[in-house]
Write a protein that holds these residues in place. Sequence first.
Motif, PDB file in Angstrom:
ATOM      1  N   TYR A 117       0.812  -1.218   0.000  1.00  0.00           N
ATOM      2  CA  TYR A 117       0.000   0.000   0.000  1.00  0.00           C
ATOM      3  C   TYR A 117       0.843   1.264   0.000  1.00  0.00           C
ATOM      4  O   TYR A 117       0.408   2.296  -0.490  1.00  0.00           O
ATOM      5  CB  TYR A 117      -0.954  -0.005   1.205  1.00  0.00           C
ATOM      6  N   LYS A 118       2.054   1.205   0.505  1.00  0.00           N
ATOM      7  CA  LYS A 118       2.871   2.420   0.595  1.00  0.00           C
ATOM      8  C   LYS A 118       3.168   3.008  -0.783  1.00  0.00           C
ATOM      9  O   LYS A 118       3.271   4.223  -0.931  1.00  0.00           O
ATOM     10  CB  LYS A 118       4.171   2.154   1.352  1.00  0.00           C
ATOM     11  N   TYR A 119       3.269   2.181  -1.817  1.00  0.00           N
ATOM     12  CA  TYR A 119       3.514   2.696  -3.168  1.00  0.00           C
ATOM     13  C   TYR A 119       2.282   3.434  -3.697  1.00  0.00           C
ATOM     14  O   TYR A 119       2.389   4.507  -4.285  1.00  0.00           O
ATOM     15  CB  TYR A 119       3.896   1.562  -4.125  1.00  0.00           C
ATOM     16  N   VAL A 120       1.121   2.858  -3.464  1.00  0.00           N
ATOM     17  CA  VAL A 120      -0.129   3.482  -3.910  1.00  0.00           C
ATOM     18  C   VAL A 120      -0.381   4.762  -3.122  1.00  0.00           C
ATOM     19  O   VAL A 120      -0.748   5.801  -3.690  1.00  0.00           O
ATOM     20  CB  VAL A 120      -1.316   2.499  -3.752  1.00  0.00           C
ATOM     21  N   ALA A 121      -0.155   4.718  -1.827  1.00  0.00           N
ATOM     22  CA  ALA A 121      -0.347   5.902  -0.987  1.00  0.00           C
ATOM     23  C   ALA A 121       0.615   7.013  -1.389  1.00  0.00           C
ATOM     24  O   ALA A 121       0.261   8.199  -1.344  1.00  0.00           O
ATOM     25  CB  ALA A 121      -0.164   5.542   0.481  1.00  0.00           C
ATOM     26  N   GLY A 122       1.835   6.662  -1.797  1.00  0.00           N
ATOM     27  CA  GLY A 122       2.798   7.660  -2.242  1.00  0.00           C
ATOM     28  C   GLY A 122       2.336   8.368  -3.499  1.00  0.00           C
ATOM     29  O   GLY A 122       2.478   9.598  -3.633  1.00  0.00           O
ATOM     30  N   VAL A 123       1.775   7.613  -4.445  1.00  0.00           N
ATOM     31  CA  VAL A 123       1.257   8.220  -5.682  1.00  0.00           C
ATOM     32  C   VAL A 123       0.084   9.140  -5.366  1.00  0.00           C
ATOM     33  O   VAL A 123       0.004  10.266  -5.871  1.00  0.00           O
ATOM     34  CB  VAL A 123       0.853   7.121  -6.697  1.00  0.00           C
ATOM     35  N   MET A 124      -0.830   8.690  -4.502  1.00  0.00           N
ATOM     36  CA  MET A 124      -1.987   9.509  -4.155  1.00  0.00           C
ATOM     37  C   MET A 124      -1.571  10.760  -3.387  1.00  0.00           C
ATOM     38  O   MET A 124      -2.126  11.843  -3.608  1.00  0.00           O
ATOM     39  CB  MET A 124      -3.002   8.684  -3.357  1.00  0.00           C
ATOM     40  N   ALA A 125      -0.581  10.647  -2.510  1.00  0.00           N
ATOM     41  CA  ALA A 125      -0.121  11.806  -1.750  1.00  0.00           C
ATOM     42  C   ALA A 125       0.537  12.827  -2.682  1.00  0.00           C
ATOM     43  O   ALA A 125       0.327  14.038  -2.532  1.00  0.00           O
ATOM     44  CB  ALA A 125       0.857  11.361  -0.665  1.00  0.00           C
ATOM     45  N   SER A 126       1.304  12.349  -3.650  1.00  0.00           N
ATOM     46  CA  SER A 126       1.924  13.264  -4.614  1.00  0.00           C
ATOM     47  C   SER A 126       0.858  13.986  -5.428  1.00  0.00           C
ATOM     48  O   SER A 126       0.963  15.192  -5.677  1.00  0.00           O
ATOM     49  CB  SER A 126       2.855  12.496  -5.547  1.00  0.00           C
ATOM     50  N   ALA A 127      -0.151  13.252  -5.850  1.00  0.00           N
ATOM     51  CA  ALA A 127      -1.228  13.867  -6.636  1.00  0.00           C
ATOM     52  C   ALA A 127      -1.959  14.924  -5.821  1.00  0.00           C
ATOM     53  O   ALA A 127      -2.260  16.010  -6.321  1.00  0.00           O
ATOM     54  CB  ALA A 127      -2.199  12.790  -7.118  1.00  0.00           C
ATOM     55  N   GLN A 128      -2.228  14.642  -4.573  1.00  0.00           N
ATOM     56  CA  GLN A 128      -2.933  15.614  -3.724  1.00  0.00           C
ATOM     57  C   GLN A 128      -2.066  16.845  -3.469  1.00  0.00           C
ATOM     58  O   GLN A 128      -2.543  17.972  -3.539  1.00  0.00           O
ATOM     59  CB  GLN A 128      -3.326  14.964  -2.400  1.00  0.00           C
ATOM     60  N   ARG A 129      -0.793  16.624  -3.180  1.00  0.00           N
ATOM     61  CA  ARG A 129       0.100  17.732  -2.887  1.00  0.00           C
ATOM     62  C   ARG A 129       0.286  18.656  -4.093  1.00  0.00           C
ATOM     63  O   ARG A 129       0.386  19.867  -3.962  1.00  0.00           O
ATOM     64  CB  ARG A 129       1.453  17.189  -2.425  1.00  0.00           C
ATOM     65  N   LEU A 130       0.287  18.076  -5.298  1.00  0.00           N
ATOM     66  CA  LEU A 130       0.506  18.865  -6.510  1.00  0.00           C
ATOM     67  C   LEU A 130      -0.773  19.480  -7.062  1.00  0.00           C
ATOM     68  O   LEU A 130      -0.725  20.258  -7.999  1.00  0.00           O
ATOM     69  CB  LEU A 130       1.190  18.002  -7.565  1.00  0.00           C
ATOM     70  N   GLY A 131      -1.939  19.107  -6.525  1.00  0.00           N
ATOM     71  CA  GLY A 131      -3.192  19.740  -6.938  1.00  0.00           C
ATOM     72  C   GLY A 131      -3.959  19.006  -8.021  1.00  0.00           C
ATOM     73  O   GLY A 131      -4.788  19.603  -8.696  1.00  0.00           O
ATOM     74  N   VAL A 132      -3.719  17.709  -8.184  1.00  0.00           N
ATOM     75  CA  VAL A 132      -4.501  16.923  -9.143  1.00  0.00           C
ATOM     76  C   VAL A 132      -5.856  16.651  -8.503  1.00  0.00           C
ATOM     77  O   VAL A 132      -5.939  16.056  -7.426  1.00  0.00           O
ATOM     78  CB  VAL A 132      -3.782  15.605  -9.503  1.00  0.00           C
ATOM     79  N   THR A 133      -6.926  17.098  -9.151  1.00  0.00           N
ATOM     80  CA  THR A 133      -8.257  16.982  -8.545  1.00  0.00           C
ATOM     81  C   THR A 133      -9.075  15.830  -9.109  1.00  0.00           C
ATOM     82  O   THR A 133      -9.953  15.315  -8.430  1.00  0.00           O
ATOM     83  CB  THR A 133      -9.046  18.285  -8.740  1.00  0.00           C
ATOM     84  N   LYS A 134      -8.820  15.435 -10.326  1.00  0.00           N
ATOM     85  CA  LYS A 134      -9.623  14.366 -10.943  1.00  0.00           C
ATOM     86  C   LYS A 134      -8.829  13.067 -10.923  1.00  0.00           C
ATOM     87  O   LYS A 134      -8.254  12.641 -11.919  1.00  0.00           O
ATOM     88  CB  LYS A 134      -9.980  14.731 -12.386  1.00  0.00           C
ATOM     89  N   ILE A 135      -8.802  12.431  -9.765  1.00  0.00           N
ATOM     90  CA  ILE A 135      -8.080  11.167  -9.633  1.00  0.00           C
ATOM     91  C   ILE A 135      -9.017  10.142  -9.025  1.00  0.00           C
ATOM     92  O   ILE A 135      -9.853  10.466  -8.175  1.00  0.00           O
ATOM     93  CB  ILE A 135      -6.805  11.321  -8.773  1.00  0.00           C
ATOM     94  N   GLY A 136      -8.905   8.914  -9.503  1.00  0.00           N
ATOM     95  CA  GLY A 136      -9.767   7.865  -8.982  1.00  0.00           C
ATOM     96  C   GLY A 136      -9.118   6.504  -9.121  1.00  0.00           C
ATOM     97  O   GLY A 136      -8.265   6.281  -9.981  1.00  0.00           O
ATOM     98  N   MET A 137      -9.527   5.594  -8.246  1.00  0.00           N
ATOM     99  CA  MET A 137      -9.026   4.219  -8.297  1.00  0.00           C
ATOM    100  C   MET A 137      -9.888   3.441  -9.289  1.00  0.00           C
ATOM    101  O   MET A 137     -11.106   3.536  -9.273  1.00  0.00           O
ATOM    102  CB  MET A 137      -9.126   3.569  -6.924  1.00  0.00           C
ATOM    103  N   VAL A 138      -9.215   2.666 -10.123  1.00  0.00           N
ATOM    104  CA  VAL A 138      -9.913   1.895 -11.155  1.00  0.00           C
ATOM    105  C   VAL A 138      -9.471   0.451 -11.019  1.00  0.00           C
ATOM    106  O   VAL A 138      -8.312   0.174 -10.721  1.00  0.00           O
ATOM    107  CB  VAL A 138      -9.571   2.448 -12.566  1.00  0.00           C
ATOM    108  N   GLY A 139     -10.390  -0.476 -11.257  1.00  0.00           N
ATOM    109  CA  GLY A 139     -10.040  -1.887 -11.247  1.00  0.00           C
ATOM    110  C   GLY A 139      -9.021  -2.181 -12.326  1.00  0.00           C
ATOM    111  O   GLY A 139      -9.032  -1.611 -13.408  1.00  0.00           O
ATOM    112  N   ASN A 140      -8.129  -3.097 -12.024  1.00  0.00           N
ATOM    113  CA  ASN A 140      -7.032  -3.385 -12.930  1.00  0.00           C
ATOM    114  C   ASN A 140      -7.088  -4.845 -13.331  1.00  0.00           C
ATOM    115  O   ASN A 140      -6.721  -5.711 -12.570  1.00  0.00           O
ATOM    116  CB  ASN A 140      -5.701  -3.044 -12.237  1.00  0.00           C
ATOM    117  N   GLU A 141      -7.529  -5.129 -14.522  1.00  0.00           N
ATOM    118  CA  GLU A 141      -7.621  -6.508 -14.987  1.00  0.00           C
ATOM    119  C   GLU A 141      -6.286  -7.006 -15.518  1.00  0.00           C
ATOM    120  O   GLU A 141      -5.970  -8.180 -15.463  1.00  0.00           O
ATOM    121  CB  GLU A 141      -8.683  -6.639 -16.096  1.00  0.00           C
ATOM    122  N   GLN A 142      -5.474  -6.107 -16.059  1.00  0.00           N
ATOM    123  CA  GLN A 142      -4.226  -6.497 -16.692  1.00  0.00           C
ATOM    124  C   GLN A 142      -3.232  -7.053 -15.689  1.00  0.00           C
ATOM    125  O   GLN A 142      -2.558  -8.035 -15.946  1.00  0.00           O
ATOM    126  CB  GLN A 142      -3.621  -5.295 -17.407  1.00  0.00           C
TER     127      GLN A 142
END
Length: 144
Positions: A117-142
């Motif tokens: 989870y720390k890798y996913v949380a790091g990406v989400m924290a970077s997005a929030q800190r930089l001001g990305v507003t349209k972000i969402g978790m999507v199922g990953n079949e690949q």
Amino acid sequence: MSMNVGSGSGSKNADPEPMMEMNMTPLIDVMLVLIIMLIITIPKQNHSVNLNMPVGNPPPPTAPPVVVTIDVDFDGTILWDNVVVPDRASLEAKMANVAAQADQPEVHLRPNKLVEYKYVAGVMASAQRLGVTKIGMVGNEQFQ
């Protein structure tokens, strides 16, 4: 109205007993009048909802949104639109570029189910800190 018939004793000199019952007829009449007045004064119930519907032709369909896909592989490798991102600084540079746009593209974050989870949380924290507003978790079949 009530009527006093007298006592059951045969003596005519005995005092009549006072009536102990209250006359209910006037009370019932007043209650009936009050109920009728209440029924008359209740406003009519309206079960419809008035809506102001738009008139004219509907607006033309909008263009589909631009989508940026960020995949997080099971070992923490981050892919930006299926291109490996070498380090955190380049990921944040790309996110800052997305955040700087007036109409931000949608960022779909697709983590692998085996990733820590720390890798996913790091990406989400970077997005929030930089001001990305349209972000969402999507199922990953690949990557599952």
